[in-house]
Motif scaffolding. Structure first.
Motif: not given
Lengths: 266, 275
Positions: A12, A64, A60-62, A69, A9-10
């Motif tokens: 997030a 994986r 927000e953020g990502s 994804p 998680l970045d």
């Protein structure tokens, strides 16, 4: 060479009903790790699992999972939602629930398939549920239902288990037995485990790492590093105290409700 | 004269069988999803919708299908489960039935008193008095309903027994629930002229309840439910042909006897297992 992360998680953030429940979450989990997700009620532990399942989109953020994804319906993650028991009148065999985990989302009728039947039988065997697989799910005990649901979560070939309070409403013996089962699946099959818990104590001997969700943020590390008075006080933003009982259990007390408690309180 | 030599008997077997097939399959999920009350309430809508259709100068069937499908979609949009929804549905349906009473009164005062039997025939159907066009509509919609249900049966089963995991695995929960309500509505609507808006309930719920008492295997249960529904309709028709009792009484009576027997069988097998 860098080991491929199972979960990443970045920056997030997640929103639920218009309210941001956590923000700026950076988290990395390696393949084969057993991670406990802890924190007070309503802090967003379940939302964290739902985000990596692709059920709740990030604000927000990502995020994986195994480098890709997330998407809803991935075979790589097995999910066990937080729930009460099945309706005692539900007249469906336990083994049919496991089978639904394999191909239940596909259209059309279920045709006989020896390969799928074998796969289901293998998972039922793995969780030690063979003796009661033909009984209606509603008639099984809490511990038995939990084993069936773990088989269901694994049957599609999941490399990661997202378990939401699987030990809740189980007695001490079953908490112990289910924790050991999950650890053995984690170790023998290299399955990454993310387990949301209300009480760290039954799983403390097994976890590699804890992720603590509180006060809109997330903190992760070894249990003894994270579950400390100073760290948790900083995370909560209010005074919190971590106590160690004489029998080796950890209790967190503070202005919020205590996040661990003696299992006999149930 | 032989039974199948008579056109009205052939019509009854044909349309009754197809409608029962759909009712048995749809009913399996109505019982599994605890939506017996919703299905019953749709019968009220069919009554009001049918009379409304006739009053508006349209076809009775157009009114029935239109109103049932519209209400089913509305319930689907409402979503959720449980007590609050049951109360909302109950309140709305009581009002719908009241509107039906108004329509019936408007209808009977507008026409001759002899047409007052329309209300009764919508509620109880007249399986032995079907017109050829009604047989075609009833049979085709019955078969179509059964086919659509079998196409969505597996994800619907998943969604019914384990909704959260089903959603996580990619089952489209809202769309599937709404489509299922439409299938229930169509089953009620197609049955209006044959078994009636009240008695279809017996074909939807009772065979499914018997099937779930007899088997805990979902696919066997579905087949049993459909088979029992068709069997009680056909058997009821045969008995009605030889002894002068209403077919609808015999059909629901047979279903009820099977239900009692299946309960007994389930209880006995449980005692047997414990012994």
């Amino acid at each position: 060479m860098r080991i491929l992360g199972a979960l990443q998680l970045d920056h997030a953030a997640a929103r639920l009903g218009g309210r941001l429940i956590w923000t700026e979450v950076d988290l990395e989990v390696q393949e084969g790790e057993f991670v406990a997700i802890l924190g007070p009620n309503g802090a967003g532990k379940s939302t964290l699992l739902k985000a990596l399942l692709g059920v709740v989109p990030l604000a927000e953020g990502s995020v994986r999972v195994f480098g890709r994804p997330v998407r809803r319906g991935s075979d790589e993650i097995g999910y066990l939602p937080q729930r009460r028991r099945f309706d005692p009148d539900l007249r469906i065999r336990a083994v049919d629930l496991v089978r639904l985990g394999l191909d239940g989302e596909r259209w059309g009728m279920s045709l006989p398939s020896p390969a799928k039947t074998n796969r289901v039988a293998e998972m039922v065997e793995l969780v030690g549920a063979a003796a009661y697989q033909d009984r209606p799910i509603g008639e099984l005990s809490g511990g038995e239902q939990q084993r069936i649901l773990i088989a269901q979560a694994l049957v599609s070939g999941a490399r990661m288990l997202a378990l939401d309070e699987p030990l809740e409403s189980l007695d001490l013996n079953n908490q112990q037995a289910i924790s050991e089962l999950i650890r053995s699946i984690c170790q023998t099959r290299g399955v990454t485990v993310l387990l949301v818990a209300h009480d760290i104590n039954p799983i403390l001997p097994f976890v590699d790492r804890v992720v603590y969700v509180a006060g809109g943020h997330v903190l992760s590390g070894k249990p003894q590093e994270v579950i400390r008075t100073e760290t948790l006080t900083a995370l909560y933003g209010t005074p919190v105290e971590v106590l160690h009982t004489s029998d080796g259990r950890i209790v967190v007390v503070g202005q919020y409700e205590p996040v661990t408690h003696h299992p006999d309180d149930h | 004269m032989s039974m199948l030599g008579l056109e009205f008997m052939r019509n009854a077997f044909m349309a009754g069988g197809c409608i029962a097939l759909a009712a048995g399959l749809v009913g399996y999920f109505v019982v599994l999803r605890n939506q017996v009350f919703t299905a019953d309430a749709l019968g009220h809508v069919a009554f009001t919708g049918g009379l409304g259709g006739v009053l508006a100068g349209l076809n009775l069937l157009a009114g029935v299908f239109g109103s049932c499908i519209a209400v089913a979609l509305a319930i689907g949009a409402l979503g959720g489960r449980g007590r609050g929804r049951d109360i909302a549905i109950g309140t709305v349906f009581a009002w719908v039935l009241g509107v039906g009473a108004l329509f019936l009164s408007l209808y009977t005062t507008a026409r001759s008193a002899a047409s007052g039997t329309l209300g009764v025939s919508v509620l109880f159907g007249s399986i032995l008095g079907l017109q050829p066009a009604q047989v075609v509509v009833g049979s085709l919609t019955g078969i179509a309903t059964a086919v659509v249900l079998l196409l969505i049966a597996r994800p619907l089963l998943f969604l019914s027994v384990d909704p959260e995991v089903a959603v996580a695995r990619g089952v489209p929960s809202r769309a599937l629930s709404a489509l299922f309500f439409v299938l229930v509505a169509v089953t009620v609507a197609e049955s209006v002229q044959a078994v009636g808006a009240l008695l279809i309930f017996g074909l939807m719920v009772t065979p499914a309840a018997v099937a779930q008492n007899l088997s805990t295997r979902p696919w066997v249960g579905m087949a049993l439910s459909a088979g029992i529904a068709v069997a009680v309709v056909w058997l009821g028709l045969v008995v009605a042909f030889y002894i002068a009792l209403p077919a609808s009484f015999l059909i629901t009576g047979l279903a009820f006897v099977l239900y009692l027997a299946s309960h007994l069988a389930r209880r006995m097998s449980r005692i047997g297992r414990l012994a």
